[in-house]
Design a protein around this motif. Structure first.
Motif, PDB file in Angstrom:
ATOM      1  N   ILE A  20     -37.028  67.232 -44.220  1.00 15.69           N
ATOM      2  CA  ILE A  20     -36.824  66.361 -45.378  1.00 15.69           C
ATOM      3  C   ILE A  20     -35.980  65.138 -45.025  1.00 15.69           C
ATOM      4  N   ALA A  21     -34.882  65.333 -44.304  1.00 17.03           N
ATOM      5  CA  ALA A  21     -33.985  64.212 -44.008  1.00 17.03           C
ATOM      6  C   ALA A  21     -34.661  63.118 -43.173  1.00 17.03           C
ATOM      7  N   PRO A  22     -35.359  63.435 -42.077  1.00 17.92           N
ATOM      8  CA  PRO A  22     -36.041  62.359 -41.339  1.00 17.92           C
ATOM      9  C   PRO A  22     -37.135  61.667 -42.143  1.00 17.92           C
ATOM     10  N   LEU A  23     -37.892  62.431 -42.950  1.00 22.26           N
ATOM     11  CA  LEU A  23     -38.929  61.796 -43.769  1.00 22.26           C
ATOM     12  C   LEU A  23     -38.315  60.862 -44.803  1.00 22.26           C
ATOM     13  N   ALA A  24     -37.210  61.290 -45.419  1.00 22.76           N
ATOM     14  CA  ALA A  24     -36.527  60.424 -46.378  1.00 22.76           C
ATOM     15  C   ALA A  24     -36.003  59.167 -45.696  1.00 22.76           C
ATOM     16  N   THR A  25     -35.499  59.321 -44.473  1.00 25.27           N
ATOM     17  CA  THR A  25     -35.010  58.157 -43.719  1.00 25.27           C
ATOM     18  C   THR A  25     -36.146  57.193 -43.410  1.00 25.27           C
ATOM     19  N   VAL A  46     -37.257  65.056 -53.470  1.00 26.63           N
ATOM     20  CA  VAL A  46     -36.022  64.799 -52.712  1.00 26.63           C
ATOM     21  C   VAL A  46     -36.272  63.728 -51.652  1.00 26.63           C
ATOM     22  N   ILE A  47     -37.405  63.806 -50.956  1.00 32.05           N
ATOM     23  CA  ILE A  47     -37.736  62.807 -49.933  1.00 32.05           C
ATOM     24  C   ILE A  47     -37.829  61.418 -50.548  1.00 32.05           C
ATOM     25  N   LEU A  48     -38.556  61.303 -51.650  1.00 33.01           N
ATOM     26  CA  LEU A  48     -38.747  59.998 -52.280  1.00 33.01           C
ATOM     27  C   LEU A  48     -37.441  59.458 -52.847  1.00 33.01           C
ATOM     28  N   VAL A  49     -36.666  60.318 -53.504  1.00 33.35           N
ATOM     29  CA  VAL A  49     -35.441  59.854 -54.147  1.00 33.35           C
ATOM     30  C   VAL A  49     -34.421  59.386 -53.111  1.00 33.35           C
ATOM     31  N   TYR A 104     -26.585  60.240 -43.007  1.00 33.27           N
ATOM     32  CA  TYR A 104     -26.327  60.296 -44.445  1.00 33.27           C
ATOM     33  C   TYR A 104     -27.404  61.114 -45.164  1.00 33.27           C
ATOM     34  N   ALA A 105     -28.642  61.026 -44.700  1.00 34.51           N
ATOM     35  CA  ALA A 105     -29.722  61.775 -45.342  1.00 34.51           C
ATOM     36  C   ALA A 105     -29.523  63.278 -45.184  1.00 34.51           C
ATOM     37  N   ILE A 106     -29.085  63.715 -44.011  1.00 34.64           N
ATOM     38  CA  ILE A 106     -28.823  65.142 -43.795  1.00 34.64           C
ATOM     39  C   ILE A 106     -27.750  65.627 -44.756  1.00 34.64           C
ATOM     40  N   PHE A 107     -26.679  64.858 -44.864  1.00 32.93           N
ATOM     41  CA  PHE A 107     -25.599  65.241 -45.769  1.00 32.93           C
ATOM     42  C   PHE A 107     -26.064  65.195 -47.222  1.00 32.93           C
ATOM     43  N   ALA A 108     -26.894  64.215 -47.575  1.00 34.74           N
ATOM     44  CA  ALA A 108     -27.381  64.098 -48.951  1.00 34.74           C
ATOM     45  C   ALA A 108     -28.280  65.268 -49.317  1.00 34.74           C
ATOM     46  N   SER A 127     -35.801  79.381 -49.809  1.00 32.56           N
ATOM     47  CA  SER A 127     -35.500  78.737 -48.542  1.00 32.56           C
ATOM     48  C   SER A 127     -34.143  79.195 -48.012  1.00 32.56           C
ATOM     49  N   ALA A 128     -34.017  79.194 -46.678  1.00 34.30           N
ATOM     50  CA  ALA A 128     -32.744  79.523 -46.037  1.00 34.30           C
ATOM     51  C   ALA A 128     -31.931  78.265 -45.761  1.00 34.30           C
ATOM     52  N   ASP A 129     -32.213  77.200 -46.479  1.00 29.49           N
ATOM     53  CA  ASP A 129     -31.516  75.923 -46.283  1.00 29.49           C
ATOM     54  C   ASP A 129     -30.006  76.114 -46.326  1.00 29.49           C
ATOM     55  N   TRP A 130     -29.308  75.381 -45.486  1.00 28.01           N
ATOM     56  CA  TRP A 130     -27.858  75.553 -45.368  1.00 28.01           C
ATOM     57  C   TRP A 130     -27.121  75.180 -46.643  1.00 28.01           C
ATOM     58  N   GLY A 131     -27.495  74.065 -47.254  1.00 30.21           N
ATOM     59  CA  GLY A 131     -26.827  73.677 -48.496  1.00 30.21           C
ATOM     60  C   GLY A 131     -27.068  74.680 -49.599  1.00 30.21           C
ATOM     61  N   LEU A 132     -28.274  75.202 -49.698  1.00 34.40           N
ATOM     62  CA  LEU A 132     -28.594  76.223 -50.689  1.00 34.40           C
ATOM     63  C   LEU A 132     -27.822  77.502 -50.417  1.00 34.40           C
ATOM     64  N   ALA A 133     -27.674  77.868 -49.138  1.00 35.88           N
ATOM     65  CA  ALA A 133     -26.897  79.058 -48.782  1.00 35.88           C
ATOM     66  C   ALA A 133     -25.438  78.892 -49.188  1.00 35.88           C
TER      67      ALA A 133
END
Length: 296
Positions: free
Chosen positions: A103-108, A163-166, A228-232, A247-253
């Motif tokens: 998600i972060a690289p695509l958003a970038t 999330v990618i678009l926003v 910044y995208a990774i942190f966002a 998902s096992a996403d870190w922020g969600l965890a």
């Protein structure tokens, strides 16, 4: 005469290309010699490997619940312990790299492409277009990123695509301002005037003539925005507006487990937080190295 001139031009073309190729090689060589770049690239490579080969590296099923073994502290069988549902934290940290590194690289990329196009148009034409869109960009930059993202996701609904678009669109004004500044210093140079005298269209001049000459600040901006995208992404997931369960996403965890810290189950939070921190640090080391090399 034409037959004699053409071979000479054909021989000169590669010679004109050599300085550009040599400059690119020097930049690459300088990056490879940079310790901070090598450290950042190594960190990023580890997490990319986890994102690609995660299911092959995990000792346990990261999504399988085992209530009888919940909240086990780190031990030989479970290196990072288990969470409140008995899931292996080590396995979930490895697999959790996939979503955030998608998600972060695509958003970038969305923010970089959109911001570059907008910055080229505004910087090239100037005038009332520059004044109007420039004020709009300044107004958007005055608002915090998280506030804009939360408002947009509340309206669109939480999904990976949203999330990618926003995030990409919230990064667009920052990139557009950087490109606009670079284009304004290029648009009155001789090569632009020559292209205009040849009758080239503005679209060609912007993307074929000016864009290659303003790539360095765009590359620097993109690498900075990736951190910044990774942190966002992690922040939005923590707040419940980003990546969604299971998902096992870190922020969600972190969102699911941070309340367990008060009960002493520190391992359910520390390792996911450390994963986010190391990834952001790795990307920032790369960004700092790229910025230092390109600005020399």
């Amino acid at each position: 005469m034409n037959g004699a001139v053409q071979p000479q031009d054909a021989q000169q073309a590669p010679a004109n290309d050599r300085p550009v190729a040599a400059q690119r090689f020097e930049v690459l060589l300088a990056l490879v010699r940079s310790p901070s770049f090598l450290v950042g690239a190594a960190i990023l490579a580890v997490w990319i490997g986890c994102a690609i080969f995660g299911p092959l590296l995990t000792p346990y099923d990261p999504y399988a619940s085992d209530p009888l073994n919940s909240l086990i502290p780190p031990e030989r069988a479970h290196w990072f312990g288990t969470d409140q549902l008995g899931r292996d934290v080590f396995s979930r940290v490895i697999v959790g790299a996939r979503d955030i590194l998608t998600i972060a690289p695509l958003a970038t990329l969305v923010g970089t492409f959109a911001g570059t196009a907008l910055g080229l148009v505004v910087g090239y034409f100037g005038g009332w277009l520059d004044n109007g869109i420039g004020r709009l960009i300044d107004a958007l930059l005055a608002l915090p990123l998280v506030v804009l993202a939360l408002a947009a996701l509340a309206a669109l609904g939480a999904s990976n695509t949203a999330v990618i678009l926003v995030i990409g669109l919230t990064f667009m004004p920052i990139t557009a301002r950087t490109v606009r500044t670079a284009v304004r210093s290029e648009r009155h140079l001789d090569y632009v005037d020559a292209a205009q005298l040849r009758g080239e269209r503005p679209l060609y001049i912007m993307f074929a003539e000016i864009l290659p000459n303003v790539l360095p600040p765009i590359v620097v901006e993109a690498t900075v925005r990736l951190g910044y995208a990774i942190f966002a992404v992690a922040t939005l997931s923590f707040l419940g507006f980003g990546i969604q369960p299971p998902s096992a996403d870190w922020g969600l965890a972190l969102s699911e487990s941070y309340s367990l810290m008060t009960g002493g189950a520190w391992w359910t939070v520390v390792f996911d937080a450390a994963a986010i921190a190391t990834l952001v640090v790795g990307v920032n080391l790369i960004a700092d190295s790229v910025q230092g090399v390109l600005h020399e």
